[in-house]
Design a protein around this motif. Structure first.
Motif: not given
Length: 124
Positions: A44-45, A47-48, A117, A120-122
């Motif tokens: 994902i993007d 990053k993940y 989600n 991806m959340s901080e």
């Protein structure tokens, strides 16, 4: 389940948000022997990473039609399939613990979106 998740992710793959890679894995089960299944990596993007890992058809005396683990940086989700008379359905096991089986929720596209989600959340 792998094909279904790929279908759900297709718009994100086409727009470049996700990159999906499949790989073949072997599963060994006393009842069924050795067989090959696809697992999936979802990027994902850039990053993940989320791993979708089939675990088997027959698990620890449970009458289920399969188990798939979704492993990500914030933990693990367990999916299990119930075989009904006219169809099968996948469920998300709360807290990834079998003692919460009675509280399981139907695993649908929105459930996958919630997992993505959360990854991806901080917030941890």
């Amino acid at each position: 389940m792998i094909k279904t998740i790929e279908e759900w992710l297709r718009p994100g793959v086409e727009s470049g948000v996700f990159f999906v890679r499949r790989q073949r894995n072997e599963i060994v089960e006393p009842k069924y022997g050795i067989y090959s299944v696809d697992s999936m990596m979802i990027y994902i993007d850039g990053k993940y990473t989320i791993e979708v890992q089939p675990k088997g058809l027959h698990l620890a005396g449970r009458t289920i039609g399969g188990r798939v683990d979704i492993v990500h940086p914030k933990g693990k989700e367990i999916l299990f399939r119930k075989i009904l008379e006219d169809r099968s359905e996948w469920y998300l096991l709360p807290h990834a613990k079998w003692e919460y089986e009675n509280e399981s929720i139907l695993f649908v596209e929105d459930t996958l979106v919630e997992i993505i989600n959360r990854v991806m959340s901080e917030n941890v």
